[in-house]
Design an enzyme around this catalytic site. Structure first.
Site, PDB file in Angstrom:
ATOM      1  N   HIS A  59       9.804  -6.615   9.432  1.00 25.30           N
ATOM      2  CA  HIS A  59       8.208  -6.238   9.369  1.00 25.30           C
ATOM      3  C   HIS A  59       8.375  -6.134   7.708  1.00 25.30           C
ATOM      4  O   HIS A  59       7.641  -7.248   7.516  1.00 25.30           O
ATOM      5  CB  HIS A  59       8.333  -4.898   9.937  1.00 25.30           C
ATOM      6  CG  HIS A  59       6.657  -4.053   9.637  1.00 25.30           C
ATOM      7  ND1 HIS A  59       5.731  -5.020  10.147  1.00 25.30           N
ATOM      8  CD2 HIS A  59       6.060  -4.049   9.035  1.00 25.30           C
ATOM      9  CE1 HIS A  59       4.068  -4.426  10.124  1.00 25.30           C
ATOM     10  NE2 HIS A  59       5.011  -3.941   9.103  1.00 25.30           N
ATOM     11  N   GLU A  60       8.929  -5.288   6.798  1.00 25.09           N
ATOM     12  CA  GLU A  60       8.637  -5.500   5.641  1.00 25.09           C
ATOM     13  C   GLU A  60       9.659  -7.109   4.973  1.00 25.09           C
ATOM     14  O   GLU A  60       8.834  -7.086   3.412  1.00 25.09           O
ATOM     15  CB  GLU A  60       9.804  -4.552   4.696  1.00 25.09           C
ATOM     16  CG  GLU A  60       8.849  -3.162   5.333  1.00 25.09           C
ATOM     17  CD  GLU A  60       7.878  -2.812   5.169  1.00 25.09           C
ATOM     18  OE1 GLU A  60       6.950  -3.144   4.178  1.00 25.09           O
ATOM     19  OE2 GLU A  60       7.347  -0.852   5.739  1.00 25.09           O
ATOM     20  N   HIS A  63       6.682  -9.752   4.850  1.00 29.76           N
ATOM     21  CA  HIS A  63       5.789  -9.244   4.225  1.00 29.76           C
ATOM     22  C   HIS A  63       6.085  -9.946   2.435  1.00 29.76           C
ATOM     23  O   HIS A  63       5.346 -10.725   2.435  1.00 29.76           O
ATOM     24  CB  HIS A  63       5.715  -7.670   4.093  1.00 29.76           C
ATOM     25  CG  HIS A  63       4.063  -7.209   4.974  1.00 29.76           C
ATOM     26  ND1 HIS A  63       3.208  -7.456   5.179  1.00 29.76           N
ATOM     27  CD2 HIS A  63       4.609  -5.955   5.501  1.00 29.76           C
ATOM     28  CE1 HIS A  63       2.897  -7.010   6.006  1.00 29.76           C
ATOM     29  NE2 HIS A  63       3.938  -5.568   6.374  1.00 29.76           N
TER      30      HIS A  63
END
Length: 269
Positions: A59-60, A63
């Site tokens: 998820h990170e 980003h």
């Protein structure tokens, strides 16, 4: 200079041993559940926590990778592309709290995101895409796990789930996958809400006026905790559960699967 630069870029993209260890635990515990080796409840706990941590890292990473494509070249030097959870903005917000939320309430809620130098990114659409990249990982993770469970690929009548002397007619691996899918779906739903401090707000924020953004900014640090309180203590939690199970129904996954996975996960009860 060329060799040094090349070596530095290689180090910035090298996958962290910590992430590889988490992925190894995820795969090893999944294999143990599939073959009926060891304690089912401990195996489900390790599988779900490791899988959840892996998805948080991805998820990170999403980003950061999208920010890099958008113009923020600092994400590499910050270590965001290595999938190392210790390199992300705030370990407690990004990883400790989300795991605590899972243990306490059985819901998925990603924590704080990586620190993006937004002034290096031009264009409102790019800013929105950076914020959307993380939740899309949860969506993809949820879809894959739901497909695996819905198609019955890991159902094995020879390996039933056992808790003490009780034996269930569902294998532990699909139950664990279903509970992990539940976390991914709830994480995607909650994180896409336009709540300050979450990615859903980050998607719409670039399109708001400066006056509105300035007025909302002081409340951003409390958005995630307020949302968790609402889910935990109000009707919002029931709405979230109903909406999530409707999505499960679309994939042909019986609600019994995530319920059993949740039950097995809480080995301390």
């Amino acid at each position: 200079m060329t060799y040094a630069s090349t070596g530095q870029r290689s180090a910035e993209n090298r996958v962290s041993p910590i992430f590889l260890a988490m992925a190894g635990i995820f795969l090893a515990s999944g294999l143990a559940l599939a073959t009926g080796w060891g304690n089912d409840r401990l195996g489900v706990f390790l599988f779900v926590v490791a899988g959840w941590m892996v998805s948080l890292c991805l998820h990170e990473y999403a980003h950061a990778r999208t920010a890099l494509a958008g113009g923020d070249i600092t994400v590499g030097t910050k270590g965001y592309l290595t999938l190392n959870p210790l390199k992300y903005g705030h370990v407690v917000l990004s990883f400790v709290l989300p795991v605590v939320f899972v243990i306490m309430g059985g819901i998925g809620l990603p924590g704080g995101a990586v620190y993006i130098e937004r002034d290096r990114v031009s264009g409102r659409l790019k800013h929105s895409l950076i914020s959307a990249a993380g939740p899309l990982v949860n969506v993809a993770f949820g879809v894959v796990t739901l497909l695996l469970v819905g198609r019955g690929w890991f159902d094995n009548p020879d390996v039933p789930s056992t808790v003490g002397e009780l034996e269930y007619g569902i294998s532990p691996l699909p139950a664990a996958l279903a509970f992990l899918a539940y976390l991914q779906v709830t994480a995607a739903i909650l994180n896409l809400l336009p709540v300050p401090g979450l990615d859903g707000y980050g998607i719409v924020e670039p399109w708001l006026s400066y006056k509105v953004r300035r007025a909302i900014a002081p409340y951003a640090p409390y958005g995630m905790l307020l949302l968790f309180a609402l889910v935990w203590q109000s009707q919002v939690g029931e709405w979230l559960q109903e909406g999530t199970l409707r999505i499960f129904d679309l994939f042909g996954v019986d609600p019994v699967y995530p319920a059993l996975g949740d039950h097995l996960f809480r080995f301390w009860k």
